[in-house]
Design an enzyme around this catalytic site. Structure first.
Site, short mmCIF file in Angstrom:
data_model
loop_
_atom_site.label_atom_id
_atom_site.label_comp_id
_atom_site.label_asym_id
_atom_site.label_seq_id
_atom_site.Cartn_x
_atom_site.Cartn_y
_atom_site.Cartn_z
N LYS A 63 -29.87 35.81 -28.03
CA LYS A 63 -28.73 36.65 -27.90
C LYS A 63 -28.73 37.84 -27.50
CE LYS A 63 -26.71 33.07 -30.48
NZ LYS A 63 -26.69 32.77 -32.14
N GLY A 82 -30.14 37.86 -36.83
CA GLY A 82 -28.97 37.91 -35.60
C GLY A 82 -27.80 37.47 -36.20
N THR A 104 -28.10 30.94 -27.05
CA THR A 104 -28.29 30.77 -27.64
C THR A 104 -29.76 31.08 -28.16
OG1 THR A 104 -29.02 29.07 -30.23
CG2 THR A 104 -29.55 27.93 -28.31
N ASP A 146 -19.96 33.61 -32.98
CA ASP A 146 -20.86 33.04 -34.32
C ASP A 146 -19.82 33.26 -35.35
OD1 ASP A 146 -22.58 31.69 -33.18
OD2 ASP A 146 -24.31 33.50 -33.68
P1 NAP Z 1 -33.39 34.77 -37.58
O1 NAP Z 1 -32.78 36.17 -36.43
O2 NAP Z 1 -34.77 34.59 -37.44
O3 NAP Z 1 -33.38 35.98 -38.81
C1 NAP Z 1 -34.36 35.38 -40.13
C2 NAP Z 1 -33.64 35.64 -41.42
O4 NAP Z 1 -34.62 34.40 -42.89
C3 NAP Z 1 -34.36 37.08 -41.76
O5 NAP Z 1 -33.84 38.17 -42.38
C4 NAP Z 1 -36.06 36.55 -42.41
O6 NAP Z 1 -35.92 37.71 -43.81
C5 NAP Z 1 -34.92 35.49 -43.10
N1 NAP Z 1 -36.74 34.41 -43.53
C6 NAP Z 1 -37.31 33.33 -42.80
N2 NAP Z 1 -37.57 32.31 -43.65
C7 NAP Z 1 -37.73 33.03 -45.26
C8 NAP Z 1 -38.68 32.81 -45.99
N3 NAP Z 1 -39.41 31.77 -46.32
N4 NAP Z 1 -37.73 33.41 -47.60
C9 NAP Z 1 -36.94 34.41 -47.10
N5 NAP Z 1 -35.97 34.34 -46.12
C10 NAP Z 1 -36.53 34.33 -45.16
O7 NAP Z 1 -32.27 34.12 -37.39
P2 NAP Z 1 -31.17 34.20 -36.99
O8 NAP Z 1 -30.10 33.38 -36.46
O9 NAP Z 1 -29.81 35.05 -38.19
O10 NAP Z 1 -30.61 31.72 -38.14
C11 NAP Z 1 -30.70 32.45 -39.37
C12 NAP Z 1 -30.14 30.52 -39.70
O11 NAP Z 1 -28.69 30.84 -39.81
C13 NAP Z 1 -30.67 30.16 -38.94
O12 NAP Z 1 -31.62 28.85 -40.00
C14 NAP Z 1 -30.15 29.34 -38.57
O13 NAP Z 1 -29.75 27.90 -37.98
C15 NAP Z 1 -28.06 29.60 -38.81
N6 NAP Z 1 -27.60 29.67 -37.81
C16 NAP Z 1 -26.15 29.03 -37.76
C17 NAP Z 1 -25.31 28.64 -37.60
C18 NAP Z 1 -24.28 27.85 -37.03
O14 NAP Z 1 -23.44 27.92 -35.95
N7 NAP Z 1 -24.58 26.92 -38.07
C19 NAP Z 1 -25.06 30.63 -36.12
C20 NAP Z 1 -26.26 30.90 -36.30
C21 NAP Z 1 -27.44 30.87 -36.99
P3 NAP Z 1 -37.23 38.69 -42.67
O15 NAP Z 1 -36.11 39.33 -42.15
O16 NAP Z 1 -37.94 39.23 -43.54
O17 NAP Z 1 -38.23 37.86 -41.38
#
Ligand code: NAP
Length: 278
Positions: free
Chosen positions: A68, A133, A64, A105
């Protein structure tokens, strides 16, 4: 097969990981004798830690944040979907000694929406919020369900545009800034931003949903998230959080490792109850 095959999840932070409880529930249900631990790995130490885990007889790893991409680099072979996503969340020790990488995922998300929630994806207009991601990992399985269109919007518009280009051969996919949502109606809205972790959510037009729209937040918790509350206020037809996705991606990893498919619904319920009681 030894009496207790060794599995683990590597991440940082890892303290609040639900993976050990989920895999323990799967193992009990399927009568599999496994050991599954959560391991905090320091930044920069992933390759060493993973090599040592497998050298010590480890059978499989979940990976995680923030590792990754390191897991992708570590694997000897990767599945097509992991290659396109550029990320691996499941590593498996193969009989020939090599390590295979996959990403589960996206399958987890699609299975939760289609099999558990009964939402249809085919022919639907989908919008994804975020371009990190998580979005990268789910785009291929989503597009393989033949939606009518997928729009990716992100705070940093260029990242969304880049992703859209990368997956354009799989369907009608467009990417850019949040202004793409103006004058758009969607059948399915998926929040894949991490904004909710800071108690925020992106501003969305109140014209985005119809009475038949479904809203899915990848985030989950004991209470409805900000995004889920916005969806309910905007009269979404159905609203769900990402706990089902979490359990389904774990089930796919478990299946890869043990060749047994656990029933997920009782485990989703069990995790939901545990969260409510905590
Ligand atoms: P990540 O790679 O860090 O990407 C975060 C994303 O959120 C980016 O697109 C970022 O935009 C955007 N963001 C962050 N703060 C923001 C704000 N205040 N306003 C608008 N956009 C914002 O994270 P990730 O791995 O993709 O995960 C994203 C979410 O999915 C997390 O909450 C994670 O816990 C969840 N998730 C859940 C599962 C599950 O099994 N349920 C699996 C994977 C992920 P920028 O590019 O502009 O920074």
């Amino acid at each position: 097969m030894t009496a207790q095959d060794k599995y683990a999840v590597f991440g940082n932070p890892i303290k609040h990981s639900k993976s050990p409880a989920i895999h323990a529930a799967f193992a009990e249900q399927c009568d599999q004798h496994i050991q599954y631990r959560a391991v905090r790995v320091e930044q920069g130490d992933f390759q060493r830690a993973a090599a040592s885990f497998f050298a010590g007889g480890g059978k499989g790893l979940n990976v995680t944040l923030p590792f990754k991409q390191d897991a992708f680099a570590f694997a000897d072979t990767v599945s097509d979907r992991a290659r396109r996503a550029g990320a691996v969340n499941t590593l498996t020790a193969c009989a020939d000694g090599s390590i295979a990488g996959d990403t589960t995922d996206g399958i987890g998300l699609v299975r939760d929406m289609v099999a558990n929630l009964g939402w249809q994806l085919q022919g639907r207009r989908i919008a994804l919020l975020g371009a990190g991601g998580a979005v990268r990992g789910v785009l291929e399985p989503l597009l393989r369900e033949h939606p009518k269109s997928v729009v990716i919007v992100n705070r940093t518009a260029a990242r969304a545009a880049e992703l859209a280009e990368l997956f354009a051969d799989l369907g009608a996919v467009q990417g850019g800034g949040y202004e793409l949502l103006e004058e758009l109606e969607v059948d399915l809205l998926i929040n894949a931003t991490s904004a909710g972790l800071q108690g925020e959510m992106p501003a969305l037009p109140d014209t985005l949903l119809t009475v038949r729209s479904c809203c899915y937040d990848m985030l989950y918790g004991p209470e409805p998230t900000l995004f889920m509350r916005w969806a309910a206020q905007n009269a979404a037809w159905a609203v769900a959080d990402g706990l089902g996705m979490l359990v389904e991606q774990a089930a796919e990893s478990f299946y890869r490792w043990r060749q047994v498919r656990p029933a997920t619904r009782p485990v989703i319920n069990q995790m939901r109850n545990a969260m409510a009681a905590a």
